[in-house]
Scaffold this active site. Structure first.
Site, short mmCIF file in Angstrom:
data_model
loop_
_atom_site.label_atom_id
_atom_site.label_comp_id
_atom_site.label_asym_id
_atom_site.label_seq_id
_atom_site.Cartn_x
_atom_site.Cartn_y
_atom_site.Cartn_z
N SER A 63 39.59 -62.97 -42.72
CA SER A 63 38.14 -62.68 -42.67
C SER A 63 37.81 -61.19 -42.62
CB SER A 63 37.51 -63.35 -41.45
OG SER A 63 37.45 -64.75 -41.65
N LYS A 66 36.12 -59.82 -45.56
CA LYS A 66 34.69 -60.07 -45.83
C LYS A 66 33.86 -58.78 -45.82
CE LYS A 66 34.74 -64.76 -43.83
NZ LYS A 66 34.48 -65.54 -42.59
N TYR A 190 38.62 -65.75 -53.91
CA TYR A 190 38.38 -65.63 -52.47
C TYR A 190 39.68 -65.76 -51.67
CZ TYR A 190 36.29 -66.46 -47.87
OH TYR A 190 35.94 -66.39 -46.54
N TYR A 242 33.32 -63.49 -34.99
CA TYR A 242 33.06 -64.92 -34.91
C TYR A 242 32.02 -65.23 -33.82
CZ TYR A 242 37.30 -65.24 -37.75
OH TYR A 242 38.23 -65.10 -38.73
N VAL A 260 41.77 -64.54 -38.86
CA VAL A 260 42.64 -65.51 -38.17
C VAL A 260 44.12 -65.19 -38.27
CG1 VAL A 260 41.08 -67.49 -38.22
CG2 VAL A 260 42.62 -67.05 -40.15
#
Lengths: 306, 306, 306, 306
Positions: A63, A66, A190, A242, A260
């Site tokens: 993540s 992102k 992705y 998160y 993660v």
């Protein structure tokens, strides 16, 4: 005590918390990680770096990617276009939730840090083909780290196999016109993006570019526009960690994005970038020891922006 | 151009946006406000102030009071106690929503800036009676502004009459042990808190205390502890501007808290407090012209913390 | 085997399932019940009755009262008026949920068998005062059973003390205009209604009136209009057995309404009423043994309406 | 008046309501339908039929196919297997909603009449290949109508192109193990099933088989087991008419299943099947005139099962 010694001491204190965490286990490549690993690099905007722990160990961005992709896509498309497809608001729902896509009218992911929003962002990378989009993204990341970066094929492949929740999010968004084009192509792109691999020094370097208003501390080049760097740091604070982004903002107060894999990229405005790798995760998905380490550093150096 | 002239010019530009907004209309006292009003005060941590517009006009704090009460309650009870009853996370739901109280296990308001969380916070003001609690709160606010502050009885009374949604939230939380004691007493206290009245200079002064790490720029006294001031500014960024907190953080980047009366309190760390009054609201409940004015100021003076 | 012997045998088989259940424990009066109790009465529309188990043991109606009050209120106000305040649709949410009241536009309880809907129904009992409303309700119930019925004061009082979730629902509905008047008065009336006490013979008798299209099998009087009796039986099928109404319709197929006291009222159209008492509850709140007993009876006598 | 004349009169009365409705417009084949069409057939379990309107006009089954497929799948797999994958409870959410799949633990569609549940059911048709599954389904439907039935290729193809919401539901369920196998294969099968074409006489015939406890009134063969027929009729009552199933049960009281093509299949236990075609839909997706026609018939002949 020297900065180096202090850093090593803080790492050892934080490492003891790793045992409360748990490595991600949804794909073999992640579940094989050593839960006791903990490494950090601090990369100042004066182009100095300090590190402790096994700083050369590689990990995938997950993540964390992102926020990097968001920077590219904002420069590619402009704020107006990007924020017509994805919102700017934090959410109290989990990062992979679909419920708000259904209840919000019009259907639109709340922000670019949840999976739905990140998929919508990746969908906006400019390029005629998946290959072209990927080449532009990996080249952008390579510029940020200052060296050739690649991705972990095993991880990308495994994640593509288990990506049914992301598929579900994509088709839901396609139904509502948030994304267009081929969903499988988007998922390939992705999952490769999430599988980009580097060590904590590289990651700290990227954090330093954001910290330095988009200016590369090494080359002096403006790799990210000042406004885009500011927007990215804002999202890192409001929704980068998160479902404990709010708590992290209070206890640490540093713009940061986690993944993660156990990586965390921090960015202390006007000071330094931070790269951390500690794969044992807390219950919301952040590196357990990594968060503790950042708490210690923030308190020690008064790095909270608040 | 002098700062004073610049401020006046920015106010006139922002005022033109008031016509896109709408004053709150759920009680007569608010619906009677003049939608074209716009006033601002900037109060530096060097104890200087600048203002423009009708800076002496009084307005009620409404939701702005949430962050002030939070400061008192954190000093009264400590972080651990407070955050056992109310969370630290932003939410994508409206400020008066009850749904997350039902779906979150255990039931707990997501943060102190939504109504449920603010009610739980007010419930923790120390004191044996409602009168004693109220006296402590109004005295605390008076210390912050540097002068005797009172509340608008008509507004408080009207709000108590129409507080059925807050009653509903309270009884739901009472059922789940988040609040204890008499609900009507709590609502009396809460509606008085929301009806505290002052002008934008007073409000800017309070913002300056937060900006100055809790130290009163006027008296030099530590009115709020450094940590509590930091926590409050953090909540102002992550959830201070209702459901456009994320967008405001990106476009303005100043810790701020708004109320449906049209007030906004801003707090630029290490620089100044800001008090704004502009009662025409946008669709999420923030002062339309006030937000535009803060956008202009933040861009002009580079006040974004990101 | 005679019907009587068969009934006794079915009761003994069903009683063995009581040990899988658990008596309600939110108020002392309910938690004191003996989990192994199981009694049944079948009351035919030819005015014959059969029973087994301790058929004289009294219990409170709890949610069973919802369908009886609905009958009175429909006769008091007419369908149009009643269904302007409460919907006709089953819900997948728990009986005490508040979420749908928030998400449905306009705010309106989905049906009269969930708590919100039942409170809105009780609020429509005709009468100038609480006392007058209560007198009318208890008289109506007494006519249905054919004898003077009362309520359990201890249970009513205890439930009023712990009724914060219902208070929350009421104030939410008051905010949205679904209910009017004093909430505490309504809760007093509602908790008395839930605390109405009778044995399984009385309950079977009421079920027989519904089964007989509203005609009292004993007196021959039309106590409930034919249409209202039909509407009530319909709600008993679509939402009478909490969150397993659908499963119960499939496995049993008899219009029925349960309560957390362990009572179940069944109504086999054109045949008989059924009263059951078995206080050990399954996880959704229905009498564990009672449901098993109805499964056995329905299979044996082909009582499913489908 | 003869039954035939009465039926024709009721049709003409009901037809006037068609103007309040609107044909489905998400694919061209449906939007081209004539909103004023209205046809009905009543097919008794004594194998007599009555019709009115253009009873030979064909239409696609759409959601009506859900209950027919459920019958096949229950006979293929048994109740236990089927209900391990799909629930039995009605829902207050729309037929295409995904939210409950996320909030329910474990993730499982609430019932077989919403899209998620119907997809899970179709996924359980026995067969080694899509072709084999399809052949079994279309043969089953042909047996029910007593003649060779086919599907509309244009409609099936169009629906497959616009099936992104169903794709999203499928991948979500695949993630949670509710469905297995290839999602595109399942969608091909499901869209063909929805595109099965017949007229209202054929549809009434199928309804008659359900009404006759699974026994074909024409051939005397047991096409559906008695228990399965009963289960299907139960679902038709609790959740057969989209989000007005509850209201329909109250006002009509006949087990029925509707589709967005404007078809309705009714099944009056022990009496007759009903087939209706009236493509102008009300706001929840049921044939506007069709529902009115059933209200008239049910009142006239006392067909409510309650």
């Amino acid at each position: 005590m020297s900065n180096q010694n202090l850093l090593e001491e803080l790492v050892e204190i934080a490492r003891s918390f790793a045992s409360y965490g748990k490595v991600a286990d949804y794909i073999p490549a992640l579940s094989d990680q050593n839960p006791d690993d903990l490494a950090i690099c601090i990369y100042s905007i004066e182009n100095e770096s300090f590190y402790a722990g096994d700083h050369l160990k590689k990990f995938t961005l997950q993540s964390i990617s992102k926020v990097i992709t968001l920077a590219l896509v904002l420069m590619d498309n402009g704020e107006e276009e990007v924020f017509s497809k994805v919102g700017m608001e934090p959410t109290g729902d989990p990062f992979n939730s679909i419920a708000k896509l259904e209840t919000n009218k019009p259907s639109k992911p709340l922000n670019p840090m949840i999976n739905a929003g990140a998929l919508a962002v990746t969908n906006m990378i400019k390029g005629d083909t998946v290959v072209e989009k990927w080449d532009r993204l990996i080249e952008f990341i390579s510029h940020l780290t200052g060296q050739k970066v690649t991705y972990n094929e095993d991880v990308a492949y495994s994640e593509l196999q288990t990506a049914n929740l992301n598929r579900s999010l994509c088709y839901f968004m396609k139904q509502h016109g948030v994304i267009t084009g081929n969903v499988e192509d988007l998922l390939v792109l992705y999952t490769k993006q999430c599988a980009v691999e580097m060590n904590c020094v590289d990651l700290a370097k990227i954090g330093a570019v954001f910290a330095n208003d988009g200016l590369d501390p090494e080359s002096g080049k403006q790799l990210i526009s000042r406004d885009v760097a500011r927007i990215c740091k804002t999202f890192m604070v409001t929704c980068g960690m998160y479902n404990s982004s709010g708590e992290f903002a209070i206890k640490v107060g540093i713009p940061a994005k986690s993944g993660v894999s156990g990586g965390i990229m921090g960015s202390v405005p006007g000071r330094c970038g931070i790269g951390i790798f500690g794969p044992a995760l807390d219950e919301v998905g952040n590196s357990f020891a990594g968060v503790k380490l950042l708490e210690g550093l923030s308190a020690k150096y008064s790095w909270s922006i608040f």
